[in-house]
Enzyme design. Sequence first.
Site, PDB file in Angstrom:
ATOM      1  N   HIS A 159      68.317  57.386  31.915  1.00 54.05           N
ATOM      2  CA  HIS A 159      66.778  56.799  31.595  1.00 54.05           C
ATOM      3  C   HIS A 159      65.881  57.567  32.268  1.00 54.05           C
ATOM      4  O   HIS A 159      66.127  57.809  33.618  1.00 54.05           O
ATOM      5  CB  HIS A 159      66.863  55.460  32.092  1.00 54.05           C
ATOM      6  CG  HIS A 159      67.469  54.387  31.173  1.00 54.05           C
ATOM      7  ND1 HIS A 159      66.919  53.071  31.119  1.00 54.05           N
ATOM      8  CD2 HIS A 159      68.349  54.434  30.331  1.00 54.05           C
ATOM      9  CE1 HIS A 159      67.563  52.363  30.202  1.00 54.05           C
ATOM     10  NE2 HIS A 159      68.342  53.190  29.674  1.00 54.05           N
ATOM     11  N   TYR A 183      59.750  45.856  33.682  1.00 57.29           N
ATOM     12  CA  TYR A 183      59.481  44.869  34.821  1.00 57.29           C
ATOM     13  C   TYR A 183      58.145  44.129  34.387  1.00 57.29           C
ATOM     14  O   TYR A 183      57.261  45.031  34.441  1.00 57.29           O
ATOM     15  CB  TYR A 183      59.567  45.580  36.057  1.00 57.29           C
ATOM     16  CG  TYR A 183      60.886  46.467  36.701  1.00 57.29           C
ATOM     17  CD1 TYR A 183      61.252  47.610  36.154  1.00 57.29           C
ATOM     18  CD2 TYR A 183      61.519  45.576  37.499  1.00 57.29           C
ATOM     19  CE1 TYR A 183      62.299  48.164  36.597  1.00 57.29           C
ATOM     20  CE2 TYR A 183      62.544  46.377  38.051  1.00 57.29           C
ATOM     21  CZ  TYR A 183      63.041  47.534  37.672  1.00 57.29           C
ATOM     22  OH  TYR A 183      64.303  48.167  38.046  1.00 57.29           O
ATOM     23  N   PRO A 191      66.994  42.781  44.358  1.00 56.04           N
ATOM     24  CA  PRO A 191      67.364  43.686  43.536  1.00 56.04           C
ATOM     25  C   PRO A 191      66.363  44.447  42.495  1.00 56.04           C
ATOM     26  O   PRO A 191      66.299  45.013  41.754  1.00 56.04           O
ATOM     27  CB  PRO A 191      68.101  42.807  42.556  1.00 56.04           C
ATOM     28  CG  PRO A 191      67.971  41.499  42.708  1.00 56.04           C
ATOM     29  CD  PRO A 191      67.328  41.347  44.158  1.00 56.04           C
ATOM     30  N   LYS A 237      68.370  48.881  44.607  1.00 55.38           N
ATOM     31  CA  LYS A 237      68.919  49.671  45.513  1.00 55.38           C
ATOM     32  C   LYS A 237      70.041  49.276  46.214  1.00 55.38           C
ATOM     33  O   LYS A 237      70.766  49.977  46.975  1.00 55.38           O
ATOM     34  CB  LYS A 237      67.746  49.823  46.763  1.00 55.38           C
ATOM     35  CG  LYS A 237      66.547  50.455  46.389  1.00 55.38           C
ATOM     36  CD  LYS A 237      66.713  51.705  46.106  1.00 55.38           C
ATOM     37  CE  LYS A 237      65.728  52.681  45.089  1.00 55.38           C
ATOM     38  NZ  LYS A 237      66.387  53.442  44.239  1.00 55.38           N
ATOM     39  N   TYR A 249      62.268  55.138  43.271  1.00 57.59           N
ATOM     40  CA  TYR A 249      63.235  54.498  42.390  1.00 57.59           C
ATOM     41  C   TYR A 249      64.338  55.548  42.129  1.00 57.59           C
ATOM     42  O   TYR A 249      65.398  54.675  42.017  1.00 57.59           O
ATOM     43  CB  TYR A 249      62.335  54.161  41.092  1.00 57.59           C
ATOM     44  CG  TYR A 249      63.094  53.279  40.122  1.00 57.59           C
ATOM     45  CD1 TYR A 249      63.805  53.706  39.223  1.00 57.59           C
ATOM     46  CD2 TYR A 249      62.849  51.802  40.294  1.00 57.59           C
ATOM     47  CE1 TYR A 249      64.477  52.980  38.308  1.00 57.59           C
ATOM     48  CE2 TYR A 249      63.543  50.861  39.254  1.00 57.59           C
ATOM     49  CZ  TYR A 249      64.303  51.300  38.306  1.00 57.59           C
ATOM     50  OH  TYR A 249      64.895  50.669  37.690  1.00 57.59           O
TER      51      TYR A 249
HETATM   52  P1  FAS Z   1      80.379  43.671  48.003  1.00 59.47           P
HETATM   53  O1  FAS Z   1      79.877  42.279  48.294  1.00 59.47           O
HETATM   54  O2  FAS Z   1      80.261  44.183  46.172  1.00 59.47           O
HETATM   55  O3  FAS Z   1      81.793  43.697  48.013  1.00 59.47           O
HETATM   56  C1  FAS Z   1      82.329  43.146  49.226  1.00 59.47           C
HETATM   57  C2  FAS Z   1      83.897  42.884  49.080  1.00 59.47           C
HETATM   58  O4  FAS Z   1      84.415  42.319  50.233  1.00 59.47           O
HETATM   59  C3  FAS Z   1      84.103  41.751  48.101  1.00 59.47           C
HETATM   60  O5  FAS Z   1      85.258  42.277  46.979  1.00 59.47           O
HETATM   61  C4  FAS Z   1      84.631  40.693  48.697  1.00 59.47           C
HETATM   62  O6  FAS Z   1      85.526  39.833  48.056  1.00 59.47           O
HETATM   63  C5  FAS Z   1      85.316  41.268  49.965  1.00 59.47           C
HETATM   64  N1  FAS Z   1      85.184  40.077  51.286  1.00 59.47           N
HETATM   65  C6  FAS Z   1      84.288  39.545  51.601  1.00 59.47           C
HETATM   66  N2  FAS Z   1      84.595  38.869  52.852  1.00 59.47           N
HETATM   67  C7  FAS Z   1      85.691  39.419  52.998  1.00 59.47           C
HETATM   68  C8  FAS Z   1      86.694  38.953  54.061  1.00 59.47           C
HETATM   69  N3  FAS Z   1      86.433  38.061  55.055  1.00 59.47           N
HETATM   70  N4  FAS Z   1      88.136  39.591  54.004  1.00 59.47           N
HETATM   71  C9  FAS Z   1      88.653  40.712  53.048  1.00 59.47           C
HETATM   72  N5  FAS Z   1      87.489  40.874  51.945  1.00 59.47           N
HETATM   73  C10 FAS Z   1      86.382  40.184  52.006  1.00 59.47           C
HETATM   74  N6  FAS Z   1      72.107  45.238  43.357  1.00 59.47           N
HETATM   75  C11 FAS Z   1      71.447  45.983  42.442  1.00 59.47           C
HETATM   76  O7  FAS Z   1      71.259  47.131  42.675  1.00 59.47           O
HETATM   77  N7  FAS Z   1      71.038  45.496  41.426  1.00 59.47           N
HETATM   78  C12 FAS Z   1      71.386  44.403  41.129  1.00 59.47           C
HETATM   79  O8  FAS Z   1      70.924  43.626  39.776  1.00 59.47           O
HETATM   80  C13 FAS Z   1      72.135  43.402  41.710  1.00 59.47           C
HETATM   81  N8  FAS Z   1      72.566  41.955  41.664  1.00 59.47           N
HETATM   82  C14 FAS Z   1      73.252  41.403  42.558  1.00 59.47           C
HETATM   83  C15 FAS Z   1      73.672  39.913  42.532  1.00 59.47           C
HETATM   84  C16 FAS Z   1      74.198  39.351  43.463  1.00 59.47           C
HETATM   85  C17 FAS Z   1      74.519  37.820  43.061  1.00 59.47           C
HETATM   86  C18 FAS Z   1      74.804  39.869  44.645  1.00 59.47           C
HETATM   87  C19 FAS Z   1      75.842  39.186  45.671  1.00 59.47           C
HETATM   88  C20 FAS Z   1      74.184  41.289  44.748  1.00 59.47           C
HETATM   89  C21 FAS Z   1      73.696  41.948  43.920  1.00 59.47           C
HETATM   90  N9  FAS Z   1      73.449  43.338  44.029  1.00 59.47           N
HETATM   91  C22 FAS Z   1      72.265  44.006  43.209  1.00 59.47           C
HETATM   92  C23 FAS Z   1      73.750  44.053  45.025  1.00 59.47           C
HETATM   93  C24 FAS Z   1      75.391  44.361  44.986  1.00 59.47           C
HETATM   94  O9  FAS Z   1      75.165  45.244  43.824  1.00 59.47           O
HETATM   95  C25 FAS Z   1      75.637  45.223  46.029  1.00 59.47           C
HETATM   96  O10 FAS Z   1      74.661  46.021  46.692  1.00 59.47           O
HETATM   97  C26 FAS Z   1      76.940  45.719  46.135  1.00 59.47           C
HETATM   98  O11 FAS Z   1      77.931  44.666  45.532  1.00 59.47           O
HETATM   99  C27 FAS Z   1      77.177  46.293  47.601  1.00 59.47           C
HETATM  100  O12 FAS Z   1      78.632  46.452  47.546  1.00 59.47           O
HETATM  101  P2  FAS Z   1      79.661  46.307  48.768  1.00 59.47           P
HETATM  102  O13 FAS Z   1      79.017  46.828  50.093  1.00 59.47           O
HETATM  103  O14 FAS Z   1      80.974  46.958  48.260  1.00 59.47           O
HETATM  104  O15 FAS Z   1      79.739  44.825  48.750  1.00 59.47           O
HETATM  105  C1  PHB Z   2      70.311  45.008  36.262  1.00 53.77           C
HETATM  106  O1  PHB Z   2      70.607  45.649  35.266  1.00 53.77           O
HETATM  107  O2  PHB Z   2      71.254  44.127  36.785  1.00 53.77           O
HETATM  108  C2  PHB Z   2      69.084  45.676  37.192  1.00 53.77           C
HETATM  109  C3  PHB Z   2      68.661  46.587  37.111  1.00 53.77           C
HETATM  110  C4  PHB Z   2      67.342  46.984  37.709  1.00 53.77           C
HETATM  111  C5  PHB Z   2      66.955  45.986  38.776  1.00 53.77           C
HETATM  112  C6  PHB Z   2      67.667  44.979  38.950  1.00 53.77           C
HETATM  113  C7  PHB Z   2      68.857  44.647  38.278  1.00 53.77           C
HETATM  114  O3  PHB Z   2      65.854  46.589  39.474  1.00 53.77           O
END
Ligand code: FAS
Ligand code: PHB
Length: 389
Positions: free
Chosen positions: A72, A200, A292, A296, A384
Amino acid sequence: MRTQVCIIGSGPSGLILGQLLSNAGIDNVILDRVDRDYILGRIRAGVLEVGAVELLDRVGAGVRMHKEGLIHDGFELSFSGRRHRIRLKELTGTSVMVYGQTELTRDLMDHRDATGGKTIYDAANVTPHDFDSAKPYVTYEKDGVTHRIDCDFIAGCDGYHGVCRASVQDKGIQNYEKVYPFGWLGILADVPPVHHELIYANHARGFALCSQRSLTRSRYYVQVPLTDKVEEWSDDAFWDEIRRRLPADVAEAMQTGPSIEKSIAPLRSFVAEPLRFGSLFLVGDAGHIVPPTGAKGLNLAASDVHYLFEGLQEFYADKKTAGVDAYSQRALSRIWKAERFSWSMTMLMHRFPAEGEFGQKVQEAELDYLSSSTAAQTSMAENYVGLPY
Ligand code: FAS
Ligand code: PHB
């Protein structure tokens, strides 16, 4: 068991770090408290900065991303009945890659399996021990047996609700947090995206985002009150609401269909300082959370991993500790800039009733200024696409 680096968490942080270490001949084990399918069942990020793309390539897990991901060169802002495109490529020379976190995680897991990496899923009660000593270790329970992994370093890649940050609350940690008074209701549906780039939307009824996972799968979000429950939202109610928040021509063009996932995520800004406690490091969501809006979260996890791996590689190659000693400060410098950007985009695009009409008029003025200032657009664009590592 003994390893050099014990990684807690098999999300993007743990998997990218694990692959970098394995490729460098540094022994590591990943522990996760759930299984692979559970992790892949979580729908999260969608936009990758060039730094994250380059890391996926570097670890050898980027083939499908380049085949199926979408480049994009811009995104749109919709406000006051207008649309304005932020020209990422023209303003910064850089694009972003739209490729879902689920697929990226699957690619990393498959690559780790194919290259002989060790991951222990369903590891219960994972606990880091003696990380302020020269002999740290991790224990976990599986199949009724308590296991111990002796190691040199522990990488806390266990997300916001993980055990690692919880283990250092009495070690002088400083937590910075802002909780937003709303959530994002997200829907995933196998319908073609309404537009070829993300939109957005700032609307009087609330924020909306039109995103995508492929040319046939769309990801949409609307701002909802924190009191809303996902079961209160039918698919039809979602489609009606998001179309109310978009320009008429976009709403008209939107194809709707049954949701394959629907959930509400709360929004917060959070940073823990420092990110290092002896031989324990906090990485990715374990150390910070962004709303989100700026896409980032996953991308910050990638830059944390980049900094930590550089330090660990130097330690094992030259027995020097400058890199691991500098991890927290290097990572926090980039984290706070992304926190600021994500906060500013959230404040600009969402409805804040507590701010009243004046707050609404200030948002409209900022968006009007943004649409007429190349300098302002360039600032938004360079944040961005991602600031340099
Ligand atoms: P993660 O949370 O992905 O991974 C952590 C891992 O550790 C998991 O697999 C978990 O099972 C494990 N874990 C936890 N506790 C543990 C324990 N006690 N023992 C062993 N394992 C354990 N980012 C965006 O950029 N755009 C988005 O739209 C977006 N939407 C999101 C929606 C939600 C609901 C959430 C929660 C996050 C969102 N994020 C988004 C952010 C997300 O993408 C994170 O930045 C990304 O998953 C970060 O990756 P990790 O640091 O690996 O953490
Ligand atoms: C998504 O595709 O989940 C998404 C993309 C851009 C954002 C947040 C979420 O800023």
